[in-house]
Design a protein around this motif. Structure first.
Motif, PDB file in Angstrom:
ATOM      1  N   THR A   9      -0.378 -10.598 -18.883  1.00  0.00           N
ATOM      2  CA  THR A   9      -1.202 -11.807 -19.029  1.00  0.00           C
ATOM      3  C   THR A   9      -2.444 -11.802 -18.142  1.00  0.00           C
ATOM      4  O   THR A   9      -3.114 -12.822 -18.040  1.00  0.00           O
ATOM      5  N   PHE A 187      -5.388 -22.466 -15.121  1.00  0.00           N
ATOM      6  CA  PHE A 187      -4.653 -23.169 -16.169  1.00  0.00           C
ATOM      7  C   PHE A 187      -5.592 -23.787 -17.203  1.00  0.00           C
ATOM      8  O   PHE A 187      -5.390 -23.647 -18.415  1.00  0.00           O
ATOM      9  N   SER A 190      -7.256 -21.168 -19.398  1.00  0.00           N
ATOM     10  CA  SER A 190      -6.283 -20.618 -20.341  1.00  0.00           C
ATOM     11  C   SER A 190      -6.059 -21.582 -21.501  1.00  0.00           C
ATOM     12  O   SER A 190      -6.002 -21.175 -22.663  1.00  0.00           O
ATOM     13  N   CYS A 191      -5.954 -22.875 -21.197  1.00  0.00           N
ATOM     14  CA  CYS A 191      -5.729 -23.883 -22.237  1.00  0.00           C
ATOM     15  C   CYS A 191      -6.941 -24.072 -23.144  1.00  0.00           C
ATOM     16  O   CYS A 191      -6.797 -24.505 -24.290  1.00  0.00           O
ATOM     17  N   VAL A 329       1.119 -18.575 -19.951  1.00  0.00           N
ATOM     18  CA  VAL A 329      -0.330 -18.743 -19.957  1.00  0.00           C
ATOM     19  C   VAL A 329      -0.953 -17.604 -19.155  1.00  0.00           C
ATOM     20  O   VAL A 329      -0.252 -16.764 -18.580  1.00  0.00           O
ATOM     21  N   ASP A 330      -2.268 -17.575 -19.077  1.00  0.00           N
ATOM     22  CA  ASP A 330      -2.966 -16.490 -18.387  1.00  0.00           C
ATOM     23  C   ASP A 330      -2.497 -16.333 -16.942  1.00  0.00           C
ATOM     24  O   ASP A 330      -2.211 -17.313 -16.247  1.00  0.00           O
TER      25      ASP A 330
END
Length: 877
Positions: A9, A187, A190-191, A329-330
């Motif tokens: 990731t 975060f 990533s979103c 996530v990332d």
């Protein structure tokens, strides 16, 4: 599945940036675009940025430096969001404080965090006793109005602290989770990609700022130039109001907990909306996923603890039968480990560990707890790298997706809030009259969890608390805890059940009698049609047997989701729509009834009939026999365990209005739909008597195809009568003739065993066959039946047609066969009643007293009930 593939990731991102830098970039790119909408107010990105910069500069003037802590206790207005940005821009980290939380709890957070300043409003001026400097937002706006709207140069980078968010603590004290700017930046970026958001989106924020998911609500739209619509606290709790905003204001993204989504679905949300659904905070049930998929453009399931920055694993859900939490996530790593910290990649169940850039600094002032939960990463070569132990169970699927299987410990999620049950128990234990307290979350009604407190009192009193006791305990808890942590029910025990090794046996704690709730002293019966209507609806929605006209909704244990259902039902019955807040001023039956001006009664003829609906055990659903009568199951149900719910299924068309069904698959599908509507989650126990056994078999087949957990399929003296429709006519005739010969040959054996019963049965059977032939030969001479008799005859004929045309096929299931000891007719297979070829997992035979038509009659019902209960209890182990 290799963990290296799952955790591939790594993505470059501006780790040095502060969270507010993402907002600043949006303000530069979209200066005149609306950033925040609230009721009739709209603020552009420039207006928000300038105001935040001025307040930040004012805070610096008041001595705030990088690394300081500022508390924020404001109602949900644009100034709340502006203040959050201002605090970070000043170099400080914020502690979000919902003013609706108990005063003592907020004061603890201010003290524990050593907050230098508390930003609040004139409404709460002087309310909190804390060693902080109070800054009122009204004064701050006025004082900063003349300042240059430039962001102070405080040198904040991604390595600095952004906020401290307090979560429930097992020792009775909340614990502050410290989150850095770079974790939030990672975060949010990533979103932006997945689940995805653009400047064209319009989002609705409903989460309290004391809940970490509010970070997504606020910062994700502001990071891309989207419009953020802010809901006030009352609106956020009203499913109808939230749905109205989504519909009327063109909301394209909404994040909410499953509890909130269910509130919205209760108020007639039937149409498909261009809405991207984010659901998080607690597990996403299959039934809820199915409803959301059908009504929105996308559904995303999001998972993650506060300690790893809001969400760590996400999944777009396109199939309700395939609900997982997905992929990290990332810059996030996920491991499933056993107790020895070995990575489990073969599908075995273990604890979920989360590493990567989202991992927080740990708990403020809680070094021992931090060391316990934030451990050295055994899968990393980076010195000092930490990984977080979630305390959640999970496993990896072969395709690499993560499945979450609930808590290891006794931490629970109720209505989207993570709750340490130990904190509630700690505060209950401080009450003078309580000797011991155990709190659990129960979900006796699927989808509606309740907190239940089980208490040992010093007085030895058992049963249920008095109104005075209840008020004292609830008020004591409300002084220390948020409302969502106060138990819904209190049960007084003489002993707390324990396991053989001396630990509390939480699974053995009894289901509360939800109908036993503290009421007003005197019962007042309905006096008007409106009062009866309201009382009936309350009883139905709240699971109560009897409600007085002066009983108070909240004292009865009413909660917002129940209130939504009540108001939706009133609207359905009367056509009059009342705001949810009506219940605050009209909280008794008589007061709410005074708001209505029509009388509406509705009689329903559902297939699902509650025979014995109360009980904590897995419900049993019994399908009617050829006689269509479910009343005969009553004696069986009443002789079963007190905690065993029993429901009957009666045929469609028994009301004389609906058209009866004549296809076995359709009959079964109708019953399956009613069962799943009643209990969307399961597991399920299905049984059928005589003809009903064939229907139950098809029902189990359909439920298994839907991915439902059928724990038990039971046949009550049902023979697997395979259809001969597809058999060639000659072969069919030969088979029928040979079977008739065997029937005749077996009659003497039956006569020797019970001559009287054999003569009665054979006489009735011969008479039935003659009547059937006569009816076909002379249809005009047969007197037509009327009313209920006509309805049941029609249903019976169509049910027989469905059975004749139904082709039994093998199913991967075990059948529990309850076989009548007394034989009244010949069968080719007396042992397994023909089921062995169709139950691929085998047939368990249970002999029960009586013959086919008397197995439910006294005294046979008692033994039948005992054997059936043992079978049910074994099925759920």
């Amino acid at each position: 599945m290799e963990a290296t593939i799952l955790n591939n990731t790594k993505v470059d991102y501006p780790k040095e940036k502060a969270l507010f830098d993402l907002f600043n970039e949006s303000a530069q790119a979209y200066p005149d675009k609306i950033a925040i909408s609230f009721h009739d107010r709209s603020l552009t990105y420039t207006e928000v940025a300038n105001t935040a910069n001025r307040i930040a500069a004012l805070l610096v003037q008041k001595g705030i430096k990088k690394g300081d802590i500022i508390g924020l206790a404001l109602d949900r207005t644009p100034e709340m969001i502006i203040s959050l940005l201002a605090i970070m821009k000043s170099g400080a980290a914020y502690v979000p404080l919902d003013p609706e939380y108990p005063k003592d709890r907020i004061e603890f957070m201010l003290e524990d965090s050593s907050a230098k300043i508390l930003i609040t409003s004139a409404k709460y001026a002087g309310h909190y006793a804390a060693n902080t400097t109070e800054v009122l937002i009204e004064q701050a706006l006025a004082e900063s109005a003349e300042l240059v709207p430039e962001q102070p140069n405080t040198g904040v980078t991604g390595a600095n602290l952004a906020y401290i968010l307090y979560t429930s603590g097992s020792t009775g004290k909340p614990k502050g989770v410290q989150i850095a700017h770079h974790s939030l930046v990672n975060f949010i970026l990533s979103c932006q990609k997945k689940p995805g958001i653009t400047s064209a989106d319009k989002t609705l924020a409903v989460a309290t700022i004391s809940f970490d998911i509010a970070g997504l609500d606020i910062y994700l739209p502001l990071s891309v130039g989207a419009e953020l619509v802010l809901a006030d606290s009352l609106t956020a709790k009203d499913g109808r109001a939230v749905l109205d905003i989504v519909r009327n204001q063109g909301i394209t993204i909404l994040q909410a907990t499953p509890y909130t989504w269910r509130m919205m679905l209760e108020v007639d949300w039937d149409e498909k909306l261009p809405l991207k659904v984010f659901t998080g905070g607690e597990a996403l049930a299959k039934d809820l996923a199915a409803k959301l998929i059908a009504r929105s453009s996308e559904v995303w399931n999001l998972y993650g603890p506060t300690e790893t920055t809001i969400y760590s694993i996400i999944k777009r859900v396109t199939d309700a039968e395939d609900v997982t939490i997905g992929w990290p996530v990332d810059n996030t790593q996920i491991y499933i480990v056993d107790e020895a910290m070995n990575s489990l990649t073969n599908g075995d169940i273990g604890e979920i560990l989360i590493g990567g850039d989202g991992v927080s600094w740990g708990y403020l002032n809680r070094e021992e707890l931090t060391a316990e939960k934030f451990i050295d990463n055994p899968f990393s070569n980076i010195p000092g790298d930490k990984i977080y132990r979630t305390g959640d169970l999970g496993k990896l699927r072969p395709d690499g997706e993560v499945v979450c299987l609930g808590r290891i410990d006794h931490q629970v999620k109720v209505r989207g809030y993570r709750i340490e049950l130990g904190e509630i128990e700690f505060h209950l234990g401080k009450q003078e009259d309580i000797k011991e307290a155990v709190v659990i979350a129960r979900e006796d009604t699927p989808g509606y969890p309740r907190l239940v407190a089980y208490l040992l009192l010093k007085s030895g009193e058992t049963g249920y608390a008095s109104a005075q006791q209840l008020d004292a305990w609830q008020n004591a808890l409300l002084a220390e805890l948020p409302e969502y942590m106060v138990p819904d029910d209190f049960v007084l025990l003489d002993v707390i059940p324990s396991t053989p090794n001396g630990k509390i046996d939480r699974k053995a704690l009894p289901k509360p009698d939800y109908s036993h709730i503290i009421r007003s002293d005197a019962y007042v019966a309905p006096r008007t049609s409106n009062e009866k209507l309201v009382a009936d609806i309350w009883q139905e929605m709240m699971g109560l047997d009897k409600i007085s006209m002066v009983d108070n909704f909240f004292q009865l244990g009413g909660r917002s989701l129940v209130a939504v259902k009540i108001m939706a039902k009133l609207e359905e019955k009367t056509g009059k729509r009342l705001p949810l807040a009506t219940l605050f001023e009209h909280s008794t039956v008589e007061k709410l009834a005074a708001r209505l001006d029509v009388n509406s009664e509705l009689i329903t003829w559902d297939s699902l009939v509650p025979i014995k609906p109360k009980g904590s055990k897995m419900p049993l659903y019994i399908v009617h026999g050829a006689g269509l009568n479910v009343l005969l199951f009553n004696a069986l149900a009443m002789n079963m365990d007190d905690e065993q719910p029993v429901y009957g299924l009666q045929a469609k068309g028994i009301n004389g209005i609906d058209e009866p069904l004549d296809v076995m698959e359709e009959i079964a599908a109708n019953y399956v739909e009613e069962i799943i509507n009643h209990d969307p989650v399961g597991p399920y126990a299905i049984a059928g008597y005589s003809l009903g056994g064939m229907i139950a078999y098809e029902m189990a087949k359909q439920m298994l195809a839907l991915g439902k957990d059928v724990k038990m399929l039971a046949m009550f003296d049902t023979y697997a009568d395979q259809t001969k429709v597809h058999t060639p006519p000659l072969k069919r005739t030969i088979k029928d003739a040979w079977f008739f010969v065997k029937q005749v040959a077996y009659t003497p054996i039956l006569f020797i065993e019970d001559p009287k019963r054999t003569i009665e049965y054979k006489s009735r059977e011969i008479g039935r066959r003659i009547a059937k032939v006569y009816k076909k030969a002379f249809p005009n001479k047969v007197k037509k039946k009327e009313g209920f008799a006509a309805y049941t005859d029609d249903i019976h004929e169509k049910s027989e047609m469905a059975q004749r045309n139904y082709l039994l096929t093998p199913v991967d299931i075990k059948i529990e066969l309850f076989r009548a000891k007394k034989k009244t007719f010949y069968m080719d297979d007396f042992k397994n009643l023909g089921w062995l070829p169709f139950a691929l997992k085998g047939v368990n035979v249970h002999d029960i007293p009586g013959e086919h038509n008397t197995i439910f009659a006294p005294p046979n019902d008692k033994q039948f009930a005992r054997v059936l209960q043992e079978c049910l209890d074994k099925a759920v182990k």
